[in-house]
Motif scaffolding. Sequence first.
Motif, mmCIF file in Angstrom:
data_model
loop_
_atom_site.group_PDB
_atom_site.id
_atom_site.type_symbol
_atom_site.label_atom_id
_atom_site.label_comp_id
_atom_site.label_asym_id
_atom_site.label_seq_id
_atom_site.Cartn_x
_atom_site.Cartn_y
_atom_site.Cartn_z
ATOM 1 N N ASN A 225 11.339 3.302 16.167
ATOM 2 C CA ASN A 225 11.255 4.897 15.790
ATOM 3 C C ASN A 225 9.713 5.357 15.782
ATOM 4 O OD1 ASN A 225 14.164 5.089 16.114
ATOM 5 N ND2 ASN A 225 14.390 4.873 13.780
ATOM 6 N N VAL A 226 8.827 4.676 15.828
ATOM 7 C CA VAL A 226 7.419 5.050 15.696
ATOM 8 C C VAL A 226 6.675 4.613 16.771
ATOM 9 C CG1 VAL A 226 7.423 5.352 13.130
ATOM 10 C CG2 VAL A 226 6.862 3.109 14.189
ATOM 11 N N ASN A 227 5.608 5.233 17.417
ATOM 12 C CA ASN A 227 4.647 4.994 18.275
ATOM 13 C C ASN A 227 3.319 5.086 17.718
ATOM 14 O OD1 ASN A 227 6.285 3.693 20.407
ATOM 15 N ND2 ASN A 227 5.780 5.462 21.838
ATOM 16 N N LEU A 228 2.439 4.369 18.306
ATOM 17 C CA LEU A 228 1.014 4.589 18.006
ATOM 18 C C LEU A 228 0.582 5.722 18.438
ATOM 19 C CD1 LEU A 228 -0.443 1.027 18.391
ATOM 20 C CD2 LEU A 228 -0.390 2.275 16.395
ATOM 21 N N VAL A 229 -0.326 6.626 17.565
ATOM 22 C CA VAL A 229 -1.057 7.727 18.238
ATOM 23 C C VAL A 229 -2.044 7.516 18.983
ATOM 24 C CG1 VAL A 229 -1.878 9.903 17.369
ATOM 25 C CG2 VAL A 229 0.132 9.095 16.235
ATOM 26 N N ASP A 230 -2.244 8.001 20.166
ATOM 27 C CA ASP A 230 -3.323 8.055 21.108
ATOM 28 C C ASP A 230 -4.605 8.491 20.412
ATOM 29 O OD1 ASP A 230 -5.327 8.135 23.284
ATOM 30 O OD2 ASP A 230 -3.771 8.043 24.755
ATOM 31 N N PRO A 231 -5.735 8.106 20.120
ATOM 32 C CA PRO A 231 -6.895 8.645 19.588
ATOM 33 C C PRO A 231 -7.375 9.692 20.487
ATOM 34 C CG PRO A 231 -7.429 6.464 20.134
ATOM 35 C CD PRO A 231 -6.113 6.643 20.546
ATOM 36 N N VAL A 232 -7.222 9.786 21.712
ATOM 37 C CA VAL A 232 -7.992 10.984 22.600
ATOM 38 C C VAL A 232 -6.964 12.109 22.721
ATOM 39 C CG1 VAL A 232 -8.657 11.441 24.981
ATOM 40 C CG2 VAL A 232 -9.410 9.139 23.984
ATOM 41 N N THR A 233 -5.897 12.002 22.983
ATOM 42 C CA THR A 233 -4.774 13.119 23.029
ATOM 43 C C THR A 233 -4.112 13.338 21.858
ATOM 44 O OG1 THR A 233 -2.911 11.554 23.697
ATOM 45 C CG2 THR A 233 -4.345 12.379 25.427
ATOM 46 N N GLY A 234 -4.060 12.364 20.825
ATOM 47 C CA GLY A 234 -3.357 12.836 19.718
ATOM 48 C C GLY A 234 -1.647 12.701 19.686
ATOM 49 N N LEU A 235 -1.373 12.229 20.925
ATOM 50 C CA LEU A 235 0.195 12.104 21.267
ATOM 51 C C LEU A 235 0.609 10.843 21.114
ATOM 52 C CD1 LEU A 235 0.248 14.344 24.084
ATOM 53 C CD2 LEU A 235 0.938 15.003 22.103
ATOM 54 N N PRO A 236 1.780 10.475 20.917
ATOM 55 C CA PRO A 236 2.293 9.075 20.874
ATOM 56 C C PRO A 236 2.195 8.444 22.088
ATOM 57 C CG PRO A 236 4.299 10.456 20.858
ATOM 58 C CD PRO A 236 2.876 11.375 20.779
ATOM 59 N N THR A 237 1.986 6.902 21.985
ATOM 60 C CA THR A 237 1.872 6.358 23.279
ATOM 61 C C THR A 237 2.160 4.945 23.197
ATOM 62 O OG1 THR A 237 -0.007 5.702 24.810
ATOM 63 C CG2 THR A 237 -0.682 5.683 22.745
ATOM 64 N N ARG A 238 2.561 4.351 24.276
ATOM 65 C CA ARG A 238 2.574 2.858 24.344
ATOM 66 C C ARG A 238 1.336 2.211 24.454
ATOM 67 N NH1 ARG A 238 6.895 1.975 28.718
ATOM 68 N NH2 ARG A 238 5.695 3.467 29.580
ATOM 69 N N VAL A 239 1.459 0.809 24.108
ATOM 70 C CA VAL A 239 0.102 0.031 24.235
ATOM 71 C C VAL A 239 0.259 -1.024 24.824
ATOM 72 C CG1 VAL A 239 -0.858 0.920 22.229
ATOM 73 C CG2 VAL A 239 0.632 -1.185 21.946
ATOM 74 N N TYR A 240 -0.618 -1.653 25.591
ATOM 75 C CA TYR A 240 -0.849 -2.985 26.123
ATOM 76 C C TYR A 240 -2.032 -3.673 25.672
ATOM 77 C CZ TYR A 240 -4.141 -1.231 29.665
ATOM 78 O OH TYR A 240 -5.106 -0.865 30.445
ATOM 79 N N ARG A 241 -2.041 -4.845 25.840
ATOM 80 C CA ARG A 241 -3.173 -5.772 25.213
ATOM 81 C C ARG A 241 -4.149 -6.156 26.351
ATOM 82 N NH1 ARG A 241 -1.930 -8.016 19.838
ATOM 83 N NH2 ARG A 241 0.241 -7.076 19.420
ATOM 84 N N LYS A 242 -5.574 -5.989 25.873
ATOM 85 C CA LYS A 242 -6.322 -6.600 26.852
ATOM 86 C C LYS A 242 -7.580 -7.378 26.289
ATOM 87 C CE LYS A 242 -9.521 -3.763 29.945
ATOM 88 N NZ LYS A 242 -10.026 -2.686 30.311
ATOM 89 N N TYR A 243 -8.144 -8.069 27.189
ATOM 90 C CA TYR A 243 -9.360 -8.983 26.492
ATOM 91 C C TYR A 243 -10.715 -8.271 27.202
ATOM 92 C CZ TYR A 243 -6.756 -12.575 24.772
ATOM 93 O OH TYR A 243 -5.654 -13.619 24.064
ATOM 94 N N LEU A 244 -11.560 -7.848 26.045
ATOM 95 C CA LEU A 244 -12.899 -7.461 26.765
ATOM 96 C C LEU A 244 -13.713 -8.363 27.174
ATOM 97 C CD1 LEU A 244 -13.697 -4.678 23.787
ATOM 98 C CD2 LEU A 244 -12.561 -4.428 26.052
ATOM 99 N N GLU A 245 -14.966 -7.836 27.734
ATOM 100 C CA GLU A 245 -16.014 -9.046 28.195
ATOM 101 C C GLU A 245 -16.466 -10.011 27.078
ATOM 102 O OE1 GLU A 245 -18.305 -5.967 29.582
ATOM 103 O OE2 GLU A 245 -17.052 -5.574 31.492
#
Length: 190
Positions: free
Chosen positions: A121-141
């Motif tokens: 029932n909860v989603n993370l809040v996007d730091p740019v838009t301030g809206l709820p968003t789904r997420v995926y994982r990624k490896y940085l360089e």
Amino acid sequence: RARNRQTTPERTHESQKMSAGMPQWRAALTKELMKPRRQVKPQRLEAAKKSRWNIVKGDTVQVIGRHPEKGKQGIVLSVLRHLDRVIVEGVNLHPKTIKGDPQRGIKSEKMMKERTMHYSNVNLVDPVTGLPTRVYRKYLEDGTKVRVSKRSGAIIPKPELRPPRIPSATVTESDTVDVDVWETTYEPML
């Protein structure tokens, strides 16, 4: 022969067990095996299947779905992984009664306290838009694993957890001095 016919206490005890139809140990074992098994709730089974969690303590989340408090945002106070639930600050408040003590003159009172809500029932809040968003994982360089917003593509940093409080080590007059602590005061006589 008369002595042999007398029953000893052990034999009497054994005969009483057998007179009930089966030995006592077997009756106890049968009783234990016939107890209904405690069923595991399906919510706990689903929570046990999860190995990755996108929401951690300290994240800002928004309530989504058909929850009565849809749209509210708050900070995650705790994540109950074994129950697949979270507690969000200022969301899903319900009254909790605190018992009073009439002998001390303390009245009972009601306070509002956060209750758990399901993880879905909860989603993370996007730091740019301030809206709820789904997420995926990624490896940085540099090899670090990060969470990335699907809505804007921004990296959602993991919150910094506050370090545990260390009790202050203030020295007062009543404390024992180090020299006295390490002084040998007992010498055993051999």
